[in-house]
Design a protein around this motif. Structure first.
Motif, PDB file in Angstrom:
ATOM      1  N   PRO A 197      17.072 -15.678 -51.683  1.00 45.83           N
ATOM      2  CA  PRO A 197      16.851 -17.096 -51.375  1.00 45.83           C
ATOM      3  C   PRO A 197      17.909 -17.704 -50.454  1.00 45.83           C
ATOM      4  N   ASP A 198      19.102 -17.131 -50.424  1.00 48.27           N
ATOM      5  CA  ASP A 198      20.141 -17.706 -49.560  1.00 48.27           C
ATOM      6  C   ASP A 198      20.101 -17.157 -48.142  1.00 48.27           C
ATOM      7  N   ALA A 199      19.280 -16.138 -47.941  1.00 46.34           N
ATOM      8  CA  ALA A 199      19.217 -15.536 -46.601  1.00 46.34           C
ATOM      9  C   ALA A 199      18.213 -16.304 -45.751  1.00 46.34           C
ATOM     10  N   ARG A 200      18.371 -16.168 -44.444  1.00 46.11           N
ATOM     11  CA  ARG A 200      17.383 -16.756 -43.541  1.00 46.11           C
ATOM     12  C   ARG A 200      16.460 -15.656 -43.058  1.00 46.11           C
ATOM     13  N   VAL A 201      15.162 -15.864 -43.314  1.00 45.93           N
ATOM     14  CA  VAL A 201      14.167 -14.887 -42.900  1.00 45.93           C
ATOM     15  C   VAL A 201      13.246 -15.553 -41.877  1.00 45.93           C
ATOM     16  N   VAL A 202      12.999 -14.887 -40.763  1.00 46.32           N
ATOM     17  CA  VAL A 202      12.036 -15.429 -39.797  1.00 46.32           C
ATOM     18  C   VAL A 202      11.012 -14.356 -39.461  1.00 46.32           C
ATOM     19  N   VAL A 203       9.746 -14.779 -39.418  1.00 48.81           N
ATOM     20  CA  VAL A 203       8.669 -13.883 -39.012  1.00 48.81           C
ATOM     21  C   VAL A 203       8.222 -14.310 -37.617  1.00 48.81           C
ATOM     22  N   VAL A 204       8.097 -13.343 -36.715  1.00 49.58           N
ATOM     23  CA  VAL A 204       7.649 -13.652 -35.350  1.00 49.58           C
ATOM     24  C   VAL A 204       6.356 -12.888 -35.083  1.00 49.58           C
ATOM     25  N   ASP A 205       5.315 -13.624 -34.742  1.00 47.49           N
ATOM     26  CA  ASP A 205       4.022 -13.002 -34.467  1.00 47.49           C
ATOM     27  C   ASP A 205       3.943 -12.672 -32.980  1.00 47.49           C
ATOM     28  N   LEU A 206       4.078 -11.390 -32.670  1.00 48.99           N
ATOM     29  CA  LEU A 206       4.081 -10.974 -31.261  1.00 48.99           C
ATOM     30  C   LEU A 206       2.767 -10.300 -30.863  1.00 48.99           C
ATOM     31  N   VAL A 207       1.736 -10.470 -31.698  1.00 47.60           N
ATOM     32  CA  VAL A 207       0.463  -9.846 -31.360  1.00 47.60           C
ATOM     33  C   VAL A 207      -0.219 -10.673 -30.269  1.00 47.60           C
ATOM     34  N   LEU A 208      -0.478 -10.014 -29.140  1.00 49.19           N
ATOM     35  CA  LEU A 208      -1.106 -10.698 -28.003  1.00 49.19           C
ATOM     36  C   LEU A 208      -2.513 -10.115 -27.802  1.00 49.19           C
ATOM     37  N   PRO A 209      -3.472 -10.889 -27.348  1.00 49.83           N
ATOM     38  CA  PRO A 209      -3.335 -12.281 -26.935  1.00 49.83           C
ATOM     39  C   PRO A 209      -3.487 -13.299 -28.064  1.00 49.83           C
ATOM     40  N   ILE A 210      -3.871 -12.849 -29.263  1.00 47.07           N
ATOM     41  CA  ILE A 210      -4.074 -13.821 -30.340  1.00 47.07           C
ATOM     42  C   ILE A 210      -3.347 -13.353 -31.592  1.00 47.07           C
ATOM     43  N   GLY A 211      -2.460 -14.173 -32.097  1.00 46.70           N
ATOM     44  CA  GLY A 211      -1.750 -13.835 -33.323  1.00 46.70           C
ATOM     45  C   GLY A 211      -2.555 -14.261 -34.542  1.00 46.70           C
ATOM     46  N   SER A 212      -2.184 -13.776 -35.729  1.00 42.44           N
ATOM     47  CA  SER A 212      -2.947 -14.165 -36.919  1.00 42.44           C
ATOM     48  C   SER A 212      -2.089 -14.586 -38.098  1.00 42.44           C
ATOM     49  N   ILE A 213      -0.762 -14.481 -37.972  1.00 43.77           N
ATOM     50  CA  ILE A 213       0.071 -14.832 -39.137  1.00 43.77           C
ATOM     51  C   ILE A 213      -0.071 -16.325 -39.469  1.00 43.77           C
ATOM     52  N   ALA A 214      -0.135 -17.159 -38.429  1.00 40.28           N
ATOM     53  CA  ALA A 214      -0.264 -18.597 -38.690  1.00 40.28           C
ATOM     54  C   ALA A 214      -1.509 -18.867 -39.530  1.00 40.28           C
TER      55      ALA A 214
END
Ligand SMILES: Nc1ncnc2c1ncn2[C@@H]1O[C@H](COP(=O)(O)OP(=O)(O)OP(=O)(O)O)[C@@H](O)[C@H]1O
Ligand SMILES: [Mg+2]
Length: 395
Positions: free
Chosen positions: A172-189
């Motif tokens: 919980p104290d760490a910073r985690v970032v997810v980056v959606d690099l799937v082109l042309p359309i991402g799906s994580i959002a």
């Protein structure tokens, strides 16, 4: 280097543009001057953070140019890199004596030397990494995980989002970032239910001076149920067409300087963009489905990656029974592919899709399901392994 300005001085316009492009990729802001006098005016007026110049002007003697910069309070300490057409040791000596910090001869290997000189000059100034867990990142760089697969629909994005959420919950104290690099359309959002405007395209379009680790910490969404920060992908092909892809590497670098875990969804892309990211990764979760064609394609991908110098110990094979219970066993898949499968995620029937449709993490929606237990142990093991590999690499 976001927020830093370089004044490029060269009488040759093509050389200026060439150097400007290289430095823009490193997120420097650029000023240009085509003569010695023009350069002095800009140096004193704009006070750049670095002056990169060819010390051979038609309008002012080169040593006088350096002396003038060094004798003026506004530029006495400005780093100066000579990027010189004159290879003679005597000229080099004279320039260094006059106050130039680095003298690089325009010849093969010059660009590498330029990058090294920039590292020496600005190297220590990485964006703030406040809030990092103690001992987390010996290099001061967040751990990089690159999720990928050989075929679509194997569950890469779902697993990426769910494992990232589990890692964030376990740290919980760490910073985690997810980056959606799937082109042309991402799906994580879509999986996590983020509908805002903030995404890869908007970040890559920002002026270099506004891009920083702090920018991402402050502006990236952090949906409550999922806990991690998200840099969403492009949401249509038109948008992806406008993406400044040369910014992706620097953006990942910035994120690694400010987050403890940078988790990328690369989908099934092996490209000029994704390969350098895979090569830098501490851990490469490679998602495999149980059907023969996916397993065979995974072998092709793995053969390629190993030719590109990827070490098998960095690969974290995950067998996801996304298509049902039928299919190859773990041992059969391992034999075909040639790298060990570290974990097998059970088939969850329509429950997985339901959780995705409700934008809920599996471990929150089905805490007692075997899949949740697997997510937890896998997340723990991935972090442990990545840390061990980082420590072993001595970085
Ligand atoms: N273990 C599983 N059990 C059941 N369904 C699953 C499982 N893993 C994934 N799925 C389902 O498979 C579908 C595809 O998943 P996902 O979008 O994550 O795959 P992907 O590899 O990212 O695909 P794409 O090629 O579109 O990027 C989703 O509907 C997801 O709910
Ligand atoms: Mg996907």
């Amino acid at each position: 280097m976001p927020g830093k300005t370089v004044l490029i001085v060269d009488e040759n316009q093509a050389t200026r543009s060439y150097l400007a492009n290289i430095l823009r990729e490193r997120l420097f802001d650029i000023l240009e001057a085509g003569s010695g006098k023009e350069a002095l005016i800009s140096a004193w007026r704009d006070q750049p953070d670095l002056i990169l110049f060819d010390p051979s002007f038609s309008d002012i003697p080169d040593l006088e140019f350096i002396h003038k910069l060094r004798q003026n309070a506004r530029t006495e300490k400005t780093p100066l890199i000579a990027f010189a057409s004159d290879p003679s040791p005597a000229h080099r000596e004279a320039c260094l004596k006059a106050g130039v910090n680095e003298y690089i001869v325009k010849a093969s290997g010059a660009i590498l030397q330029l990058h090294q000189a920039l590292e020496r000059i600005f190297g220590g100034e990485t964006p703030a990494s406040a809030g990092s867990e103690a001992g987390q990142s010996p290099r001061g760089k967040g751990l990089l995980f690159t999720f990928l697969s050989a075929k679509g629909g194997t569950g890469t994005s779902s697993l990426c989002a769910n494992l990232a959420m589990t890692i964030q919950e376990q740290h919980p104290d760490a910073r985690v970032v997810v980056v959606d690099l799937v082109l042309p359309i991402g799906s994580i959002a879509q999986i996590i239910g983020y509908e805002g405007e903030q995404n890869l395209l908007t970040a890559a379009s920002l002026p270099a001076r506004e891009l920083s680790g702090d920018y991402f910490i402050k502006n990236l969404p952090q949906p409550e149920l999922w806990k991690f920060h998200l840099l969403a992908g492009c949401y249509d092909p038109h948008q992806a067409g406008n993406l400044r892809v040369e910014r992706i590497g620097p953006i990942v670098d910035l994120l690694r300087a400010s987050f403890d875990f940078v988790i990328l969804d690369l989908g099934r892309s092996l490209s000029r963009i994704s390969l350098p990211l895979i090569q830098q990764a501490d851990l490469i979760p490679l998602i495999v489905a149980t059907d023969l064609s996916t397993v065979r394609l995974t072998k092709t991908v793995w053969d390629y990656l190993s030719e590109q110098g990827i070490d098998v110990q960095n690969v974290y094979g995950i067998l996801n029974r996304a298509v049902g219970l039928e299919g190859l066993t773990k041992a059969e898949a391992e034999q075909i592919i040639g790298f060990p499968i570290k974990t097998t995620l059970p088939y969850m029937g329509s429950n997985f899709t339901l959780a995705n449709n409700l934008n809920q993490p599996i471990i929150a929606k089905y805490p007692k399901d075997t899949a949740s237990i697997v997510f937890k142990t896998t997340a723990e093991e991935m972090v442990k392994l990545a840390r061990q590999l980082r420590a072993r690499s001595g970085a």
